[in-house]
Design a protein around this motif. Structure first.
Motif, PDB file in Angstrom:
ATOM      1  N   UNK A 107       0.778  -1.125   0.052  1.00  0.00           N
ATOM      2  CA  UNK A 107       0.061  -0.117   0.024  1.00  0.00           C
ATOM      3  C   UNK A 107       0.847   1.338  -0.074  1.00  0.00           C
ATOM      4  N   UNK A 108       0.338   2.375  -0.635  1.00  0.00           N
ATOM      5  CA  UNK A 108       1.140   3.479  -0.749  1.00  0.00           C
ATOM      6  C   UNK A 108       1.217   4.290   0.691  1.00  0.00           C
ATOM      7  N   UNK A 109       2.255   5.103   0.991  1.00  0.00           N
ATOM      8  CA  UNK A 109       2.236   5.427   2.258  1.00  0.00           C
ATOM      9  C   UNK A 109       1.286   6.546   2.753  1.00  0.00           C
ATOM     10  N   UNK A 110       0.371   7.104   1.635  1.00  0.00           N
ATOM     11  CA  UNK A 110      -0.404   8.158   2.090  1.00  0.00           C
ATOM     12  C   UNK A 110      -1.721   7.401   2.336  1.00  0.00           C
ATOM     13  N   UNK A 111      -2.060   6.186   2.434  1.00  0.00           N
ATOM     14  CA  UNK A 111      -3.344   5.466   2.671  1.00  0.00           C
ATOM     15  C   UNK A 111      -3.517   5.244   4.255  1.00  0.00           C
ATOM     16  N   UNK A 112      -4.790   5.437   4.794  1.00  0.00           N
ATOM     17  CA  UNK A 112      -5.045   4.949   6.213  1.00  0.00           C
ATOM     18  C   UNK A 112      -4.883   3.530   6.074  1.00  0.00           C
ATOM     19  N   UNK A 113      -4.785   2.734   7.280  1.00  0.00           N
ATOM     20  CA  UNK A 113      -4.866   1.295   7.443  1.00  0.00           C
ATOM     21  C   UNK A 113      -6.250   0.636   6.708  1.00  0.00           C
ATOM     22  N   UNK A 114      -7.468   1.179   6.878  1.00  0.00           N
ATOM     23  CA  UNK A 114      -8.683   0.727   6.444  1.00  0.00           C
ATOM     24  C   UNK A 114      -8.646   1.149   5.082  1.00  0.00           C
ATOM     25  N   UNK A 115      -8.112   2.378   4.478  1.00  0.00           N
ATOM     26  CA  UNK A 115      -8.072   2.387   2.957  1.00  0.00           C
ATOM     27  C   UNK A 115      -7.101   1.535   2.409  1.00  0.00           C
ATOM     28  N   UNK A 116      -6.096   1.099   3.115  1.00  0.00           N
ATOM     29  CA  UNK A 116      -5.157   0.091   2.516  1.00  0.00           C
ATOM     30  C   UNK A 116      -5.890  -1.366   2.495  1.00  0.00           C
ATOM     31  N   UNK A 117      -6.895  -1.609   3.356  1.00  0.00           N
ATOM     32  CA  UNK A 117      -7.527  -2.988   3.288  1.00  0.00           C
ATOM     33  C   UNK A 117      -8.465  -2.902   2.006  1.00  0.00           C
ATOM     34  N   UNK A 118      -9.087  -1.656   1.903  1.00  0.00           N
ATOM     35  CA  UNK A 118      -9.967  -1.620   0.808  1.00  0.00           C
ATOM     36  C   UNK A 118      -9.301  -1.794  -0.626  1.00  0.00           C
ATOM     37  N   UNK A 119      -8.190  -0.992  -0.612  1.00  0.00           N
ATOM     38  CA  UNK A 119      -7.403  -1.125  -1.825  1.00  0.00           C
ATOM     39  C   UNK A 119      -6.825  -2.467  -2.068  1.00  0.00           C
ATOM     40  N   UNK A 120      -6.260  -3.082  -1.099  1.00  0.00           N
ATOM     41  CA  UNK A 120      -5.816  -4.629  -1.142  1.00  0.00           C
ATOM     42  C   UNK A 120      -7.248  -5.608  -1.888  1.00  0.00           C
TER      43      UNK A 120
END
Length: 656
Positions: A93-106
């Motif tokens: 995940x890119x460094x500017x994502x929050x943990x929740x948005x990281x999960x969504x993106x993944x």
């Protein structure tokens, strides 16, 4: 710009996310990450796997290992399988994502990437994360022939824009190799303000990161500037991005205090607007639900259900249920399900009930509600939870079920003290009863139903510990002539069948796999989904059972609470055997549920077919014994902590 995957199994509609843990933070609300991530490029390999079925199993295992690390730290690299079935993978995940948005993106990348199968390699770039798999170890590769750039069609004519953007991109790529996590972002004024960030995968070393971002920088500057408002340099080991939109909230941006204040204002405004949009859409949709024309069959069906329920014996007054649960007091809360909370209630006539509380804040929640009412009201079986009714006219939607005093199986099975109540006879009855309930859903009910979320927390127990299958929010029904459904990914990690995760094609074999995992949990008293983290040798429960099966020592895994209760060793071994047959990697080899019921009730002398290997994940830690058959995890030095794993019900639903 997007490269279409070769050999893809068809285009999926836009994905919508439901119920991933946590809420999007205020900072993330000001970014693109709060929306569905945009796919920038997908690249699939040209070589097909020689053994697609075995390769799929390794692919699923690798993706699950990556998921465990990505949700914890934003990065994961792993490998599973051997020889031609080996699959290496990496997610970042890119460094500017929050943990929740990281999960969504993944989650989105995880659903899209399998379109490359049966190719042995593929990668996908989203505007917040990256995911790749290949048959060999690529984790140290910074650049290759598939490196590219993606530029927006929108242009900007400000005279200073190109020069300022180029300098800014130069600055962030120079700083990223020495920054924490190889990530650096900044902004500068250039007529319109311009933002830029550079990110290397954590599997690279510093020199490889420096070369990677320099290559991506040169490509994006050369191809996207001077006029494109946004550009991405997409390399095998890094991403460089610039944009006139504030895709991140830079901690190190130029502009001092006034810039910080502007960003805070943007965050607040975006948060408020996002909330208003969500509630506005929900309100308008609810108001117009009963006014759709004949072209919107699903909306008409919902309206018909509302009218039918309101006029039937199934209808409960909202105020009646609110009083029964003492205004949904937390003391009366029985549990938290994938699609709502469940509360105990007592009606005015003294009847005890369980009230499932859902809110109409998204279309998906409405779909789950009507789906559960429609399906459960049509099935009746002693091993299925009985739907008493629902409330559809109040401020929120409520389902009313019979109350089962012993709550769910997981409350007993995985509690060191409570599990003593589950003696051998009770566990056998739970295993048999659950099999009979599933057999009814698959074969004997008026409509053929696949549950999709069989697990210990969805098996409720009555006063005599008899099992009843609950939570039909994810269930789907088949027409008589259908062999499978193509559906979005939904269920609970650890219980989902590999072919369903990879291909999204749903059959009753997915329920059978989940049932097999549940049976093995019941007889061992161990959780499947976190067994890797709790194992000193890095073995999952499935691999441990398979190892002992081959060694003829399965009784060593029998729950210690049962060892002096089990009258016949052969009976316990038969249950192990049935669980393994149901949890085989190949769906075609799993027995139908009616056959499972028959096998469980058969005499000890009846011969069962030999099971084949189930899919499983092994993680080798520093103290683990090396085993040639085990999968391995490839971690950077910053990711050598034990994996964490949570039991989320995750739905990724296709738009109609």
């Amino acid at each position: 710009m997007q490269r279409r995957p070769r050999g893809a199994r068809g285009c999926l509609a836009a994905l919508r996310y439901v119920l991933l843990a946590g809420a999007v933070g205020a900072a993330a609300a000001a970014t693109d990450a709060g929306a569905t991530p945009v796919i920038l490029a997908t690249v699939c390999g040209n070589t097909a796997a020689p053994n697609p079925e075995g390769f799929d199993v390794s692919f699923v295992n690798t993706m699950e290992l990556i998921y465990q690390n990505v949700t914890r730290s934003g990065f994961g690299a792993a490998a599973s399988g051997q020889g031609a079935d080996a699959v290496f993978g990496l997610g970042q995940c890119f460094g500017y994502l929050s943990p929740t948005d990281c999960q969504l993106c993944y989650a989105q990348s995880r659903v899209k990437l399998p379109h490359c199968l049966p190719a042995t390699g593929g990668r996908i770039y989203l505007d917040g994360c990256f995911l790749r798999f290949a048959p060999g170890n690529f984790t140290a590769v910074a650049s290759d022939a598939n490196d590219t750039a993606v530029c927006s069609n929108a242009t900007v004519s400000a005279p200073a824009f190109a020069a300022t953007a180029a300098v800014l991109v130069q600055n962030v790529t120079a700083a990223a190799p020495g920054a924490i996590g190889y990530y650096y972002g900044a902004s500068a004024a250039a007529g319109p303000r311009v933002y830029a960030a550079a990110q290397c995968w954590r599997s690279l070393n510093t020199s490889a990161c420096r070369a990677c971002v320099a290559s991506a920088r040169d490509r994006v500057v050369r191809q996207c500037l001077p006029r494109a408002t946004e550009g991405y340099g997409l390399n095998a080991g890094c991403v460089v991005r610039y944009s006139t939109q504030p895709f991140f909230l830079p901690a190190n941006a130029a502009g001092g205090g006034s810039s910080s204040h502007r960003h805070i204002i943007i965050v607040v405004i975006a948060s408020v607007l996002s909330a208003l949009v969500v509630f506005g859409i929900a309100f308008v949709w609810a108001k117009m639900r009963s006014r759709r024309n004949d072209h919107h069959d699903d909306m008409d069906a919902s309206s018909e259900i509302i009218r039918a329920i309101a006029a039937s014996h199934l209808s409960f007054k909202y105020e009646e249920l609110r009083k029964a649960t003492e205004d949904f007091d937390q003391i009366n809360k029985l549990g938290q399900g994938g699609y709502g909370s469940v509360y105990k209630g007592v009606l005015s006539d003294g009847r005890e009930i369980a009230v499932k509380r859902l809110f109409f804040n998204t279309r998906q929640w409405a779909d789950q509600f009507f789906n559960e009412v429609r399906l459960v009201s049509q099935v009746q079986h002693k091993n299925l939870v009985k739907l008493l009714g629902c409330s559809v006219e109040g401020p929120e939607s409520l389902l009313v079920y019979e109350y089962l005093c012993n709550t769910s199986l997981d409350h007993y099975l995985f509690d060191a003290f409570k599990k003593t109540a589950l003696d051998w006879e009770r566990r056998l009855e739970i295993i048999h009863g659950t099999a009979e309930g599933l057999s009814y859903l698959h074969n004997a009910s008026e409509i053929r139903i696949i549950h999709r979320d069989i697990k210990a927390s969805n098996i409720l127990l009555d006063e005599r510990f008899r099992p009843k299958i609950a939570d039909f929010g994810l269930a789907r029904n088949f027409m008589e002539d259908q062999s499978h459904l193509s559906t979005g990914l939904a269920g609970t990690f650890g219980y989902m069948a590999p072919e369903y995760i990879v291909h999204g094609q749903l059959t009753e074999k997915a329920d059978i796999y989940s049932y097999g995992v549940l049976v093995l949990e019941i007889i061992t008293g161990r959780k499947s989904h976190n067994s890797v983290a709790s194992s000193a040798d890095g073995h999952s429960l499935m691999s441990l059972i398979w190892k002992h099966y081959n060694a003829g020592t399965l009784m060593e895994l029998l729950d210690p609470n049962l060892r002096e209760q089990c009258a016949e060793e052969e009976e316990a071994l038969k249950v192990f055997h049935v669980g393994l047959l149901c949890a085989q990697a190949s769906p075609n080899l799993r027995p139908p549920m009616w056959k499972v019921v028959e096998m469980l009730g058969s005499s000890r002398d009846s011969e069962l077919p030999r099971p084949t290997q189930p899919p499983f994940i092994d993680i080798k830690g520093s103290n683990a014994k090396r085993d040639s058959s085990a999968s391995s995890s490839l971690l950077s030095k910053s990711d050598n902590l034990p994996f964490s794993m949570n039991q989320l019900s995750v739905s990724v639903v296709h738009a109609r």
